[in-house]
Scaffold this active site. Structure first.
Site, PDB file in Angstrom:
ATOM      1  N   ARG A 279       0.827  -1.215   0.000  1.00 40.50           N
ATOM      2  CA  ARG A 279       0.000   0.000   0.000  1.00 40.50           C
ATOM      3  C   ARG A 279       0.860   1.264   0.000  1.00 40.50           C
ATOM      4  O   ARG A 279       0.556   2.247  -0.656  1.00 40.50           O
ATOM      5  CB  ARG A 279      -0.916  -0.020   1.231  1.00 40.50           C
ATOM      6  CG  ARG A 279      -2.013   1.022   1.227  1.00 40.50           C
ATOM      7  CD  ARG A 279      -2.738   1.090   2.572  1.00 40.50           C
ATOM      8  NE  ARG A 279      -2.826  -0.183   3.250  1.00 40.50           N
ATOM      9  CZ  ARG A 279      -3.820  -1.047   3.114  1.00 40.50           C
ATOM     10  NH1 ARG A 279      -4.827  -0.762   2.302  1.00 40.50           N
ATOM     11  NH2 ARG A 279      -3.822  -2.188   3.785  1.00 40.50           N
ATOM     12  N   TYR A 280       1.915   1.246   0.794  1.00 37.63           N
ATOM     13  CA  TYR A 280       2.790   2.408   0.932  1.00 37.63           C
ATOM     14  C   TYR A 280       4.092   2.161   0.169  1.00 37.63           C
ATOM     15  O   TYR A 280       4.545   1.019   0.057  1.00 37.63           O
ATOM     16  CB  TYR A 280       3.102   2.659   2.412  1.00 37.63           C
ATOM     17  CG  TYR A 280       1.878   2.851   3.272  1.00 37.63           C
ATOM     18  CD1 TYR A 280       1.193   4.062   3.280  1.00 37.63           C
ATOM     19  CD2 TYR A 280       1.418   1.823   4.092  1.00 37.63           C
ATOM     20  CE1 TYR A 280       0.081   4.251   4.089  1.00 37.63           C
ATOM     21  CE2 TYR A 280       0.303   1.994   4.891  1.00 37.63           C
ATOM     22  CZ  TYR A 280      -0.365   3.208   4.894  1.00 37.63           C
ATOM     23  OH  TYR A 280      -1.472   3.383   5.683  1.00 37.63           O
TER      24      TYR A 280
ATOM     25  N   ARG B 150       7.207   0.181   2.221  1.00 38.81           N
ATOM     26  CA  ARG B 150       6.985  -0.976   3.093  1.00 38.81           C
ATOM     27  C   ARG B 150       5.873  -1.856   2.542  1.00 38.81           C
ATOM     28  O   ARG B 150       4.990  -1.390   1.820  1.00 38.81           O
ATOM     29  CB  ARG B 150       6.651  -0.535   4.518  1.00 38.81           C
ATOM     30  CG  ARG B 150       5.477   0.416   4.644  1.00 38.81           C
ATOM     31  CD  ARG B 150       5.585   1.199   5.955  1.00 38.81           C
ATOM     32  NE  ARG B 150       4.487   2.117   6.203  1.00 38.81           N
ATOM     33  CZ  ARG B 150       4.439   3.352   5.724  1.00 38.81           C
ATOM     34  NH1 ARG B 150       5.393   3.800   4.915  1.00 38.81           N
ATOM     35  NH2 ARG B 150       3.430   4.146   6.013  1.00 38.81           N
TER      36      ARG B 150
ATOM     37  N   CYS C  72      -4.621 -17.512  13.936  1.00 43.68           N
ATOM     38  CA  CYS C  72      -4.275 -16.822  15.178  1.00 43.68           C
ATOM     39  C   CYS C  72      -4.403 -17.799  16.345  1.00 43.68           C
ATOM     40  O   CYS C  72      -5.136 -18.790  16.264  1.00 43.68           O
ATOM     41  CB  CYS C  72      -5.209 -15.640  15.422  1.00 43.68           C
ATOM     42  SG  CYS C  72      -5.091 -14.332  14.182  1.00 43.68           S
TER      43      CYS C  72
ATOM     44  N   CYS D 184     -10.062 -12.413  17.885  1.00 41.75           N
ATOM     45  CA  CYS D 184     -10.803 -11.240  18.367  1.00 41.75           C
ATOM     46  C   CYS D 184     -12.108 -11.156  17.585  1.00 41.75           C
ATOM     47  O   CYS D 184     -12.122 -11.292  16.358  1.00 41.75           O
ATOM     48  CB  CYS D 184      -9.984  -9.980  18.154  1.00 41.75           C
ATOM     49  SG  CYS D 184      -8.348 -10.010  18.912  1.00 41.75           S
TER      50      CYS D 184
ATOM     51  N   CYS E  39     -12.273  -8.409  14.680  1.00 36.14           N
ATOM     52  CA  CYS E  39     -11.147  -8.419  13.742  1.00 36.14           C
ATOM     53  C   CYS E  39     -11.541  -7.864  12.372  1.00 36.14           C
ATOM     54  O   CYS E  39     -12.559  -8.265  11.787  1.00 36.14           O
ATOM     55  CB  CYS E  39     -10.620  -9.844  13.579  1.00 36.14           C
ATOM     56  SG  CYS E  39      -9.230  -9.970  12.431  1.00 36.14           S
TER      57      CYS E  39
ATOM     58  N   ARG F 203      -9.987  -8.477   9.694  1.00 37.79           N
ATOM     59  CA  ARG F 203      -9.764  -9.527   8.688  1.00 37.79           C
ATOM     60  C   ARG F 203     -10.577 -10.771   9.023  1.00 37.79           C
ATOM     61  O   ARG F 203     -10.198 -11.891   8.648  1.00 37.79           O
ATOM     62  CB  ARG F 203      -8.273  -9.873   8.602  1.00 37.79           C
ATOM     63  CG  ARG F 203      -7.404  -8.758   8.022  1.00 37.79           C
ATOM     64  CD  ARG F 203      -6.018  -9.254   7.636  1.00 37.79           C
ATOM     65  NE  ARG F 203      -5.233  -8.167   7.061  1.00 37.79           N
ATOM     66  CZ  ARG F 203      -4.162  -7.622   7.618  1.00 37.79           C
ATOM     67  NH1 ARG F 203      -3.731  -8.078   8.794  1.00 37.79           N
ATOM     68  NH2 ARG F 203      -3.511  -6.644   7.032  1.00 37.79           N
TER      69      ARG F 203
ATOM     70  N   ASP G 242     -12.595  -0.478  12.594  1.00 39.75           N
ATOM     71  CA  ASP G 242     -12.836  -0.603  11.153  1.00 39.75           C
ATOM     72  C   ASP G 242     -14.261  -1.089  10.878  1.00 39.75           C
ATOM     73  O   ASP G 242     -14.926  -1.659  11.745  1.00 39.75           O
ATOM     74  CB  ASP G 242     -11.830  -1.577  10.542  1.00 39.75           C
ATOM     75  CG  ASP G 242     -10.405  -1.050  10.635  1.00 39.75           C
ATOM     76  OD1 ASP G 242     -10.174   0.098  10.230  1.00 39.75           O
ATOM     77  OD2 ASP G 242      -9.521  -1.790  11.124  1.00 39.75           O
TER      78      ASP G 242
ATOM     79  N   ASP H 185      -7.971   3.872   9.451  1.00 40.90           N
ATOM     80  CA  ASP H 185      -7.664   3.272   8.157  1.00 40.90           C
ATOM     81  C   ASP H 185      -8.813   3.633   7.222  1.00 40.90           C
ATOM     82  O   ASP H 185      -9.945   3.158   7.394  1.00 40.90           O
ATOM     83  CB  ASP H 185      -7.540   1.750   8.287  1.00 40.90           C
ATOM     84  CG  ASP H 185      -6.142   1.264   7.991  1.00 40.90           C
ATOM     85  OD1 ASP H 185      -5.598   1.681   6.954  1.00 40.90           O
ATOM     86  OD2 ASP H 185      -5.603   0.496   8.802  1.00 40.90           O
TER      87      ASP H 185
ATOM     88  N   LYS I  57      -3.728   4.802   6.393  1.00 42.07           N
ATOM     89  CA  LYS I  57      -4.037   5.380   7.702  1.00 42.07           C
ATOM     90  C   LYS I  57      -3.853   6.894   7.676  1.00 42.07           C
ATOM     91  O   LYS I  57      -2.928   7.403   7.042  1.00 42.07           O
ATOM     92  CB  LYS I  57      -3.126   4.801   8.778  1.00 42.07           C
ATOM     93  CG  LYS I  57      -3.305   3.327   9.063  1.00 42.07           C
ATOM     94  CD  LYS I  57      -2.357   2.882  10.175  1.00 42.07           C
ATOM     95  CE  LYS I  57      -2.488   1.387  10.429  1.00 42.07           C
ATOM     96  NZ  LYS I  57      -1.983   0.607   9.264  1.00 42.07           N
TER      97      LYS I  57
END
Length: 393
Positions: free
Chosen positions: A92-93, A96, A105, A109, A112, A114, A273, A310, A317
């Site tokens: 995206r950036y 990085r 995981c 959570c 989440c 995702r 999100d 985001d 972000k």
């Protein structure tokens, strides 16, 4: 009695552990059929089943409301797919990339972002990982690689070490950052072997811990974090602002201080999100800004995260914290501002020139006048106290 050291993955196990009543079996089975379910023993043991507002349960125990999606919610709320040139990479950036070596995981959570992906696939195949590394090698602008997922710490130390070693061999990659929840949800996984796997000679490795409530930082979690920090691996934190978990200033402040005490620098406070079925956790942006104002000046600068959003659609972000500066005009090409202090009072900048009589006054008199005008007092243990006017926070 709760099963000893067992990860709970089925509604029946949550019922047996006393985390949900039996009459909720049907609704929780429906949620578990849609979204991944896992509570490690460390998480389950933190929950107070007698407290209907328990902040740990609210993060990990499923609820029927998760199946109630709102029109503005979306399966890919931060737009990962729009910036994914191949499986396992998000670019995206410019400098990085995200590298997602695994979609699993240790604990899931409920909020989440995702949640439509995690728990449904395992790790990248050897061929997929080779393709990811070839992509990173061919893009010399990539300075930092962020391992995420899923949770990279669920990989074996051998597998994680191979990923880190391969990245370390790429000359233009200077920073390896690992995002994880494991030190709080499964601290015994942070072994000496895993810590060694993160060491990359000639590169800087950072670990970013996801924690949302001070109770997550148990003695075992603190020890796990200490193993990383003592090995020379700096730690940062990211927190999601969650209604009913950390949306009170005292609770959020306690978490930030606890993190700093563990030698972990608070990094991001994420606004919730727009993932499907997560409305029950989202606050308003104005509420988040009010919380940030409450932390400002009252907690050490070490305890101040950046409040970020985001932007849906993959636009990245942006900081959305409160502003303390307003331009109020100017003359002759010189701007003038008003700056708000942590008590909500506004001050001109540059300040108005001192009167001749004030300039001629003794230094002691000017200092006392300044203190009377600008230095607040507050109550601590029933006594009035003034803060030091020395170093900046």
């Amino acid at each position: 009695m709760r099963p000893a050291r067992k990860t709970l993955r089925r509604p029946d196990e949550l019922i047996a552990a006393g985390l949900i009543p039996g009459e909720r079996r049907g609704e929780i089975e429906a949620v578990a059929a849609r979204y991944a379910l896992a509570l490690t023993a460390d998480v389950a043991e933190l929950i107070d089943p007698a407290d209907p507002r328990d902040p740990i349960a609210r993060q990990f125990v499923p609820a029927a409301a998760e199946l109630d999606a709102r029109p503005e919610e979306m399966a890919d709320p931060i737009g990962d797919d729009a910036h994914s040139p191949l499986e396992g990479i998000v670019h995206r950036y410019p400098d990085r990339v995200l590298l997602k070596p695994v979609h699993v995981c240790a604990a899931y959570c409920r909020f989440c972002f995702r949640r439509e992906v995690v728990g449904r696939a395992g790790a990248l195949s050897r061929a997929q990982l080779d393709a990811v590394m070839a992509y990173i090698r061919s893009h010399r602008e990539i300075w930092e690689v962020i391992l995420t997922g899923g949770d990279p710490f669920v990989l074996s130390p051998r597998r994680l070490g191979q990923v880190v070693e391969t990245l370390a061999a790429i000359d233009h990659v200077k920073i390896i950052r690992v995002h994880t929840r494991v030190p709080v949800v499964a601290p015994t996984r942070v072994t000496a072997a895993l810590v060694r796997a993160l060491r990359a000679p000639g590169k800087a490795t950072y670990v970013v811990l996801h924690a949302n409530h001070a109770r997550e930082l148990t003695s075992a979690a603190r020890a796990a974090c200490a193993r990383l920090v003592d090995a020379g691996i700096p730690m940062l934190s990211q927190t999601v602002l969650l209604r009913g978990v950390n949306d009170e200033a005292a609770v959020l402040g306690e978490l930030m201080r606890a993190l700093v005490e563990c030698r972990i620098k608070p990094y991001y406070l994420h606004h919730g999100d727009l993932a499907p079925g997560t409305e029950q956790w989202r606050t308003g942006i104005d509420e988040g800004q009010t919380l940030m104002r409450a932390l400002h000046g009252r907690l050490s600068g070490l305890c101040q995260p950046s409040y970020v959003l985001d932007i849906p659609g993959g636009y990245g972000k942006s900081p959305i914290g409160p502003s303390y500066l307003a331009c109020v005009g100017g003359a002759n090409g010189t701007a003038r501002y008003e700056v708000e202090d942590f008590n909500g009072r506004r001050h001109a900048y540059p300040p108005a020139p001192l009167q001749t009589s004030d300039r001629a006054s003794s230094p002691v008199k000017n200092r006392e006048k300044y203190r009377a005008m600008h230095v607040p007092t507050w109550k601590t243990d029933g006594k009035s106290r003034t803060p030091s006017s020395g170093n900046r926070k």
